[in-house]
Design an enzyme around this catalytic site. Structure first.
Site, PDB file in Angstrom:
ATOM      1  N   ASP A  71       0.876  -1.166   0.000  1.00 39.41           N
ATOM      2  CA  ASP A  71       0.000   0.000   0.000  1.00 39.41           C
ATOM      3  C   ASP A  71       0.914   1.217   0.000  1.00 39.41           C
ATOM      4  O   ASP A  71       1.585   1.503   0.996  1.00 39.41           O
ATOM      5  CB  ASP A  71      -0.891  -0.010   1.241  1.00 39.41           C
ATOM      6  CG  ASP A  71      -1.827   1.198   1.322  1.00 39.41           C
ATOM      7  OD1 ASP A  71      -1.603   2.195   0.596  1.00 39.41           O
ATOM      8  OD2 ASP A  71      -2.774   1.150   2.128  1.00 39.41           O
ATOM      9  N   VAL A  72       0.955   1.936  -1.118  1.00 35.69           N
ATOM     10  CA  VAL A  72       1.935   3.009  -1.269  1.00 35.69           C
ATOM     11  C   VAL A  72       1.724   4.160  -0.295  1.00 35.69           C
ATOM     12  O   VAL A  72       2.629   4.961  -0.066  1.00 35.69           O
ATOM     13  CB  VAL A  72       1.960   3.560  -2.711  1.00 35.69           C
ATOM     14  CG1 VAL A  72       2.400   2.480  -3.686  1.00 35.69           C
ATOM     15  CG2 VAL A  72       0.607   4.154  -3.118  1.00 35.69           C
ATOM     16  N   ASN A  98       3.778   4.193 -10.262  1.00 37.19           N
ATOM     17  CA  ASN A  98       2.633   4.130 -11.165  1.00 37.19           C
ATOM     18  C   ASN A  98       1.290   4.055 -10.432  1.00 37.19           C
ATOM     19  O   ASN A  98       0.259   4.395 -11.009  1.00 37.19           O
ATOM     20  CB  ASN A  98       2.789   2.903 -12.077  1.00 37.19           C
ATOM     21  CG  ASN A  98       1.529   2.561 -12.834  1.00 37.19           C
ATOM     22  OD1 ASN A  98       1.204   3.200 -13.822  1.00 37.19           O
ATOM     23  ND2 ASN A  98       0.805   1.556 -12.358  1.00 37.19           N
ATOM     24  N   TYR A 163      -7.646  14.530  -8.284  1.00 37.93           N
ATOM     25  CA  TYR A 163      -6.765  13.798  -9.201  1.00 37.93           C
ATOM     26  C   TYR A 163      -5.812  14.755  -9.917  1.00 37.93           C
ATOM     27  O   TYR A 163      -4.601  14.518  -9.966  1.00 37.93           O
ATOM     28  CB  TYR A 163      -7.612  13.039 -10.216  1.00 37.93           C
ATOM     29  CG  TYR A 163      -6.808  12.223 -11.199  1.00 37.93           C
ATOM     30  CD1 TYR A 163      -6.292  10.984 -10.846  1.00 37.93           C
ATOM     31  CD2 TYR A 163      -6.580  12.695 -12.489  1.00 37.93           C
ATOM     32  CE1 TYR A 163      -5.558  10.234 -11.751  1.00 37.93           C
ATOM     33  CE2 TYR A 163      -5.845  11.949 -13.399  1.00 37.93           C
ATOM     34  CZ  TYR A 163      -5.342  10.719 -13.031  1.00 37.93           C
ATOM     35  OH  TYR A 163      -4.601   9.982 -13.929  1.00 37.93           O
ATOM     36  N   LYS A 167      -1.678  14.985  -9.678  1.00 41.04           N
ATOM     37  CA  LYS A 167      -0.819  14.787 -10.845  1.00 41.04           C
ATOM     38  C   LYS A 167       0.005  16.039 -11.158  1.00 41.04           C
ATOM     39  O   LYS A 167       1.134  15.924 -11.667  1.00 41.04           O
ATOM     40  CB  LYS A 167      -1.666  14.375 -12.050  1.00 41.04           C
ATOM     41  CG  LYS A 167      -2.341  13.015 -11.885  1.00 41.04           C
ATOM     42  CD  LYS A 167      -1.328  11.920 -11.562  1.00 41.04           C
ATOM     43  CE  LYS A 167      -1.964  10.536 -11.504  1.00 41.04           C
ATOM     44  NZ  LYS A 167      -0.972   9.473 -11.224  1.00 41.04           N
ATOM     45  N   VAL A 196      -5.807   6.308 -21.793  1.00 37.79           N
ATOM     46  CA  VAL A 196      -5.229   4.965 -21.921  1.00 37.79           C
ATOM     47  C   VAL A 196      -6.374   3.963 -22.011  1.00 37.79           C
ATOM     48  O   VAL A 196      -7.366   4.074 -21.293  1.00 37.79           O
ATOM     49  CB  VAL A 196      -4.326   4.617 -20.723  1.00 37.79           C
ATOM     50  CG1 VAL A 196      -3.624   3.293 -20.964  1.00 37.79           C
ATOM     51  CG2 VAL A 196      -3.319   5.724 -20.471  1.00 37.79           C
ATOM     52  N   THR A 198      -8.143   1.017 -21.057  1.00 38.48           N
ATOM     53  CA  THR A 198      -8.290  -0.003 -20.016  1.00 38.48           C
ATOM     54  C   THR A 198      -9.781  -0.310 -19.874  1.00 38.48           C
ATOM     55  O   THR A 198     -10.629   0.481 -20.296  1.00 38.48           O
ATOM     56  CB  THR A 198      -7.755   0.492 -18.662  1.00 38.48           C
ATOM     57  OG1 THR A 198      -8.539   1.609 -18.226  1.00 38.48           O
ATOM     58  CG2 THR A 198      -6.291   0.920 -18.772  1.00 38.48           C
TER      59      THR A 198
END
Length: 253
Positions: A71-72, A98, A163, A167, A196, A198
């Site tokens: 868990d970052v 990432n 978000y 970033k 992207v 996904t």
């Protein structure tokens, strides 16, 4: 996904790499590409089943991959990752920050708890990883870090306050880390992706950013993985503090 033996070079042979958010999607593509170029890859995530499955898929192709729970946003998890890497290899050559989460909420409705959670994963997670693993990166060969930002960092986007802020902060963190770590020969760069492809964003209303993207599509995750492989290789040995934009022309509109 790229694998060894399909024409991809071996620029990263015996390099030790850690990819956060590596269980699936973009992170898994990075892991495949780095391992395919010869790196010893550790995939870190909180999605244990997906991560273990991805690592097993890499090993089945003859690649060197290990999954670890991380868990970052948790310093103790980073400390555990440090101990594992130190015990197994005594160094780290590549760090790809990432891992990230997304929230879409109008600013006036955005709760502080959600704001804090997004920043704790997307921005503080990269900070904790860098701070914890610098001693191992100093022992590495051609050590390089890639921090994943987003086109929404520089541009902003309606509904993406937390978000976009995380970033944008990633760009400032990248530049500062590049300056501080240059004397150690550690390069730090940012990947700035556009849309992207996904399973999650394929269902975005009106195609997400595709209508605003000159190339008229999302990137395949392997296209971003190719950019990461370049940034961490010796081909980018004089590249640090930079932002590699891979957005199909979105930012040129």
């Amino acid at each position: 996904m790229p694998t060894a033996g399909n024409g991809i070079s071996h620029r990263l042979t015996n390099r030790v790499a850690l990819v956060t958010g590596g269980a699936r999607g973009q992170g898994a593509a990075h892991a495949y590409r780095l391992a395919g170029e010869g790196a010893v890859v550790f995939l870190a995530d909180v999605l244990d089943d997906d991560g273990a499955r991805t690592a097993e898929e890499l090993r089945a192709k003859g690649l060197d991959a290990t999954y670890l729970h991380l868990d970052v946003s948790t310093p103790d998890d980073w400390d555990a990752a440090y101990r594992l890497l130190d015990a197994k290899h005594g160094r780290l050559d590549i760090l790809v920050n990432n891992a990230g989460i997304v929230d879409v909420t109008p600013l006036e409705d955005l709760g502080l708890d959600v704001w804090n959670r997004v920043l704790s994963v997307n921005l503080s997670g990269a900070f904790l990883g860098l701070r914890t693993l610098i001693p191992l990166l100093r022992k590495g060969t051609g050590s390089a870090v890639v921090n994943t930002s987003s086109i929404f960092g520089p541009s902003g986007a309606i509904g993406y306050a937390a978000y976009a802020a995380s970033k944008a902060g990633m760009l400032g963190l990248t530049r500062t880390a590049a300056l501080e770590l240059a004397p150690d020969g550690i390069r730090v760069n940012a990947l700035v992706p556009g849309g992207v492809s996904t399973p999650i964003n394929a269902q975005e209303p009106d195609g997400g950013v595709v209508p605003e993207t000159p190339l008229g599509r999302r990137a395949d995750p392997t296209e971003l993985a190719a950019a990461v492989a370049y940034l961490v290789s010796d081909d980018a040995s004089f590249v640090t503090g930079s932002e590699l934009v891979v957005d199909g022309g979105f930012s040129t509109r």
